[in-house]
Design an enzyme around this catalytic site. Sequence first.
Site, PDB file in Angstrom:
ATOM      1  CD1 TRP A   1      -2.369  -2.160   1.476  1.00 40.24           C
ATOM      2  CD2 TRP A   1      -3.263  -0.668  -0.228  1.00 40.24           C
ATOM      3  NE1 TRP A   1      -3.392  -2.946   0.734  1.00 40.24           N
ATOM      4  CE2 TRP A   1      -3.888  -1.859  -0.187  1.00 40.24           C
ATOM      5  CE3 TRP A   1      -3.183   0.188  -1.310  1.00 40.24           C
ATOM      6  CZ2 TRP A   1      -4.995  -2.257  -1.237  1.00 40.24           C
ATOM      7  CZ3 TRP A   1      -4.522   0.181  -2.094  1.00 40.24           C
ATOM      8  CH2 TRP A   1      -5.259  -1.308  -2.034  1.00 40.24           C
TER       9      TRP A   1
ATOM     10  CG  ASP B   1      -2.806   4.468   4.053  1.00 33.46           C
ATOM     11  OD1 ASP B   1      -3.914   4.241   4.907  1.00 33.46           O
ATOM     12  OD2 ASP B   1      -2.741   3.670   3.093  1.00 33.46           O
TER      13      ASP B   1
ATOM     14  CE  LYS C   1      -8.552  -1.864   4.367  1.00 35.85           C
ATOM     15  NZ  LYS C   1      -8.878  -3.140   3.706  1.00 35.85           N
TER      16      LYS C   1
HETATM   17  C1  PLP Z   1      -3.325   0.571   4.217  1.00 36.73           C
HETATM   18  C2  PLP Z   1      -4.419   0.589   2.898  1.00 36.73           C
HETATM   19  N1  PLP Z   1      -4.322   1.951   2.371  1.00 36.73           N
HETATM   20  C3  PLP Z   1      -5.140   2.170   1.292  1.00 36.73           C
HETATM   21  C4  PLP Z   1      -6.237   1.216   0.992  1.00 36.73           C
HETATM   22  C5  PLP Z   1      -7.090   1.382  -0.122  1.00 36.73           C
HETATM   23  O1  PLP Z   1      -8.280   1.847   0.215  1.00 36.73           O
HETATM   24  P1  PLP Z   1      -9.280   2.041  -0.586  1.00 36.73           P
HETATM   25  O2  PLP Z   1      -9.897   0.915  -1.312  1.00 36.73           O
HETATM   26  O3  PLP Z   1     -10.340   2.559  -0.016  1.00 36.73           O
HETATM   27  O4  PLP Z   1      -9.024   3.503  -1.617  1.00 36.73           O
HETATM   28  C6  PLP Z   1      -6.159  -0.144   1.564  1.00 36.73           C
HETATM   29  C7  PLP Z   1      -7.103  -1.250   1.214  1.00 36.73           C
HETATM   30  O5  PLP Z   1      -7.142  -2.201   1.651  1.00 36.73           O
HETATM   31  C8  PLP Z   1      -5.096  -0.163   2.709  1.00 36.73           C
HETATM   32  O6  PLP Z   1      -5.293  -1.498   3.539  1.00 36.73           O
END
Ligand code: PLP
Length: 361
Positions: free
Chosen positions: A106, A173, A197
């Site tokens: 991520w 994040d 989540k």
């Molecule tokens: C740490 C992290 N950042 C970003 C995201 C992406 O999130 P979204 O699908 O809401 O854009 C996720 C999705 O699992 C994640 O676990």
Amino acid sequence: MTKADEMRFSFASASSKLPAEILAAISADVIAWQASGMSALELPFTGKDFADILAQAEHELRAVLELPECYRILFLQGGASTQFTTLPMNLAGEARPCDYVLSGHWSRRAIEAASGWCDVRVIASGSNGSLPEPASWRRSSDAAYCHYTSNETAEGLQYHEYPEASDVPLIADMTADFLTRPIPIERFGLVYASAQKNLGAAGLTIVIVHEDLLGQAKHATPASLDYARQAAAGSKVNTPPTFAILVALRMLTWLRAQGGLDAAAARNIAKSAKLYAVIDADNFYRCLAAPRYRSSVSVCFRLPQPELDLLFLQEAQENGLCHLQGHPAVGGIRASLYNGVTDEAVTALADFMSDFKRRRG
Ligand SMILES: Cc1ncc(COP(=O)(O)O)c(C=O)c1O
């Protein structure tokens, strides 16, 4: 077996399980929102009913985080992925470098997205199931901000300690571990998280930003992505995700009634410890994450052969243990243990893992 029995326990990463009492409450809200005579899905975002919901959600979030007044909460759409570009649009100015920690899937996605909008400096990288320690980050003094990912959801890696603040605003994040443990928010310039989540329904993204960081958006940043304009408009530059905000309010009220973030942290550590105990019992299950970085919300592991991974997933499903496949970028097995996942579900999974090992090991 009924369909509901078959789907008894979900360990999905998105969207996560919701507590049964929240499902009951929002089912009733869909039919009628209090005395409004309308479904909660039909409430105009400009009306008093929704204004009250939004104000209560903000109040609950401030209370659970003990958030100082100098932080603004934005209730946005677009998911954490949209924040990957919204951040540099708002904070990098026209030409400033931005520090990023590369620790897994991520954070890589965040870096790739930001690269089109600012001069990204990768100040540390992790490898082999470990995270780069904050003390080793080569933090610049001229950066617009320093970004890291507190829980790498695909690999199952989590920073258990928070980095120290510096003169350069720290940004996280926190999509996977937001509201699963206390946050020393005063160390941060900004944190963001998608809701699906630990805060309810997909469609809502929370941004908590220090007011000193507002008002620096690049020229031509769309109004709906401009933090200062969203803050000034009470997150209503465009239609906010009204129903997801109501679900978040329900989740926040529930979380506080459950004892808040200290109690959530204790529950999540205890839940994940049950699975790590089975993993560590011998060499059948393999967790690639080094013990000190193992996540308490994303428990990732593999079996001795890939064919056994598939058999494990199939038999787990037959036993009502669903959505255990690892992130596509990583493979293997992943149990996501967000706030709505019960002890009962985790015990059922731990028992299944022990039984599977006995039969197939
Ligand atoms: C740490 C992290 N950042 C970003 C995201 C992406 O999130 P979204 O699908 O809401 O854009 C996720 C999705 O699992 C994640 O676990």
